[in-house]
Design a protein around this motif. Structure first.
Motif, short mmCIF file in Angstrom:
data_model
loop_
_atom_site.label_atom_id
_atom_site.label_comp_id
_atom_site.label_asym_id
_atom_site.label_seq_id
_atom_site.Cartn_x
_atom_site.Cartn_y
_atom_site.Cartn_z
N VAL A 199 45.92 -81.08 23.97
CA VAL A 199 46.48 -82.42 24.03
C VAL A 199 45.41 -83.51 24.05
CG1 VAL A 199 47.87 -83.94 25.49
CG2 VAL A 199 48.59 -81.62 25.11
N LEU A 200 44.25 -83.23 24.65
CA LEU A 200 43.26 -84.29 24.90
C LEU A 200 42.11 -84.35 23.91
CD1 LEU A 200 43.01 -83.93 28.76
CD2 LEU A 200 44.33 -85.60 27.48
N THR A 201 41.85 -83.31 23.16
CA THR A 201 40.66 -83.31 22.30
C THR A 201 41.01 -83.67 20.86
OG1 THR A 201 40.89 -80.95 21.87
CG2 THR A 201 39.46 -81.60 23.69
N PRO A 202 40.11 -84.40 20.18
CA PRO A 202 40.30 -84.65 18.75
C PRO A 202 40.07 -83.35 17.97
CG PRO A 202 38.30 -85.70 19.52
CD PRO A 202 38.95 -85.09 20.71
N TYR A 203 40.57 -83.31 16.74
CA TYR A 203 40.48 -82.08 15.96
C TYR A 203 40.37 -82.43 14.48
CZ TYR A 203 45.47 -83.09 15.65
OH TYR A 203 46.68 -83.69 15.46
N GLU A 204 40.09 -81.41 13.67
CA GLU A 204 39.96 -81.58 12.23
C GLU A 204 41.01 -80.72 11.53
OE1 GLU A 204 35.99 -80.44 11.26
OE2 GLU A 204 35.16 -82.35 11.90
N ARG A 231 42.86 -79.80 4.37
CA ARG A 231 44.00 -79.99 3.47
C ARG A 231 44.18 -78.80 2.53
NH1 ARG A 231 41.83 -85.79 2.15
NH2 ARG A 231 40.73 -85.61 4.10
N LYS A 232 43.06 -78.15 2.20
CA LYS A 232 43.07 -76.96 1.35
C LYS A 232 42.18 -75.92 2.03
CE LYS A 232 41.43 -79.74 -1.87
NZ LYS A 232 40.82 -80.24 -3.08
N PRO A 233 42.31 -74.66 1.68
CA PRO A 233 41.38 -73.67 2.23
C PRO A 233 39.95 -73.99 1.81
CG PRO A 233 43.26 -72.59 1.21
CD PRO A 233 43.37 -74.05 0.89
N ASP A 234 39.01 -73.84 2.73
CA ASP A 234 37.59 -74.14 2.51
C ASP A 234 37.37 -75.58 2.07
OD1 ASP A 234 36.95 -71.57 3.22
OD2 ASP A 234 37.12 -70.83 1.16
N ASP A 235 38.07 -76.50 2.71
CA ASP A 235 37.94 -77.93 2.40
C ASP A 235 36.55 -78.41 2.83
OD1 ASP A 235 38.41 -80.52 1.74
OD2 ASP A 235 40.06 -80.83 3.15
N GLN A 236 35.84 -79.09 1.92
CA GLN A 236 34.50 -79.59 2.22
C GLN A 236 34.55 -80.77 3.19
OE1 GLN A 236 31.57 -78.45 1.32
NE2 GLN A 236 32.32 -76.79 0.03
N TYR A 237 35.58 -81.59 3.09
CA TYR A 237 35.69 -82.79 3.91
C TYR A 237 37.01 -82.76 4.68
CZ TYR A 237 32.05 -84.10 0.67
OH TYR A 237 30.91 -84.11 -0.07
N PRO A 238 37.04 -82.07 5.80
CA PRO A 238 38.30 -82.02 6.55
C PRO A 238 38.64 -83.37 7.15
CG PRO A 238 36.55 -80.93 7.75
CD PRO A 238 35.97 -81.33 6.44
N ARG A 239 39.93 -83.58 7.36
CA ARG A 239 40.42 -84.84 7.93
C ARG A 239 40.23 -84.81 9.43
NH1 ARG A 239 42.15 -89.61 8.67
NH2 ARG A 239 44.35 -90.13 8.81
N GLU A 240 39.65 -85.85 9.99
CA GLU A 240 39.47 -85.95 11.44
C GLU A 240 40.70 -86.61 12.04
OE1 GLU A 240 35.82 -87.63 12.71
OE2 GLU A 240 34.63 -86.41 11.34
N CYS A 241 41.20 -86.02 13.10
CA CYS A 241 42.42 -86.51 13.73
C CYS A 241 42.14 -86.86 15.19
CB CYS A 241 43.51 -85.43 13.67
SG CYS A 241 43.87 -84.85 12.03
N GLU A 242 42.87 -87.87 15.68
CA GLU A 242 42.76 -88.26 17.08
C GLU A 242 43.47 -87.24 17.96
OE1 GLU A 242 44.27 -92.20 17.55
OE2 GLU A 242 43.43 -92.84 15.64
N SER A 243 43.21 -87.31 19.25
CA SER A 243 43.91 -86.40 20.17
C SER A 243 45.40 -86.74 20.20
CB SER A 243 43.32 -86.50 21.57
OG SER A 243 43.62 -87.77 22.12
N ARG A 244 46.20 -85.75 20.56
CA ARG A 244 47.66 -85.95 20.55
C ARG A 244 48.11 -86.93 21.62
NH1 ARG A 244 50.56 -84.77 16.47
NH2 ARG A 244 52.33 -84.30 17.74
N LEU A 245 47.44 -86.97 22.75
CA LEU A 245 47.92 -87.79 23.86
C LEU A 245 47.49 -89.24 23.74
CD1 LEU A 245 49.47 -87.62 26.50
CD2 LEU A 245 47.31 -87.25 27.65
N ASP A 300 51.18 -79.32 17.02
CA ASP A 300 52.52 -79.78 17.38
C ASP A 300 52.67 -79.81 18.90
OD1 ASP A 300 53.35 -80.12 14.80
OD2 ASP A 300 54.10 -78.08 14.63
N TRP A 301 53.55 -80.70 19.37
CA TRP A 301 53.84 -80.77 20.80
C TRP A 301 54.46 -79.48 21.32
CZ3 TRP A 301 51.79 -83.99 24.00
CH2 TRP A 301 51.37 -85.24 23.57
N PRO A 302 55.32 -78.79 20.58
CA PRO A 302 55.92 -77.57 21.13
C PRO A 302 54.90 -76.51 21.51
CG PRO A 302 57.21 -78.30 19.26
CD PRO A 302 55.99 -79.17 19.31
N GLU A 303 53.79 -76.43 20.79
CA GLU A 303 52.76 -75.44 21.16
C GLU A 303 52.16 -75.77 22.52
OE1 GLU A 303 48.52 -73.68 19.54
OE2 GLU A 303 49.54 -75.23 18.42
#
Length: 133
Positions: A39-44, A47-61, A83-86
């Motif tokens: 919930v608290l950490t940002p993640y990447e 979009r495709k397998p072995d993506d050279q430039y993954p999308r950086e995402c903010e933390s869920r909370l 997802d929140w359910p996880e």
């Protein structure tokens, strides 16, 4: 002498029960830590397998309609990666583990205290009987 052996065996069992309680509480703590990471950490997101430039995402909370909450409606993959359910499933799993851990720890600790108290009472009775004789 039999009561002493029984008392020592009772203390050993109480110690093992208390140890199981500590172990389950440690497991519940690990589940809470895992939920916090989800919930608290940002993640990447790739979009495709072995993506050279993954999308950086903010933390869920800590997002307010940010990258983590948009989802695929705006062609953003962040919303579907974590997802929140996880996170809630991990948190929900920690509740019964915590309850059983607290119950076992309390049972073991009370058992040891009762054993120590009964031993002290037997010793006091023995001293009182020696003084009367």
């Amino acid at each position: 002498m039999r009561s002493r052996e029984y008392d020592l065996d009772f203390r050993d069992r109480s110690g093992r029960i208390r140890g199981w309680g500590i172990g389950l509480l440690a497991l519940a703590g690990l589940l809470w830590a895992w939920c916090a990471v989800l919930v608290l950490t940002p993640y990447e997101v790739e979009r495709k397998p072995d993506d050279q430039y993954p999308r950086e995402c903010e933390s869920r909370l800590f997002t307010d309609r940010g990258t983590a909450n948009d989802g695929l409606q705006r062609y953003d993959y962040c919303g579907n990666e974590r997802d929140w359910p996880e996170a809630l499933a991990v948190l929900g799993l920690s509740v019964p583990v915590s309850v059983v851990g607290v119950a076992l720890f309390t049972t073991g600790a009370v058992g040891r205290r009762m054993s120590a108290h009964s031993e002290a009472m037997r010793e006091l009775d023995r001293i009182a009987d020696a003084r009367q004789s």
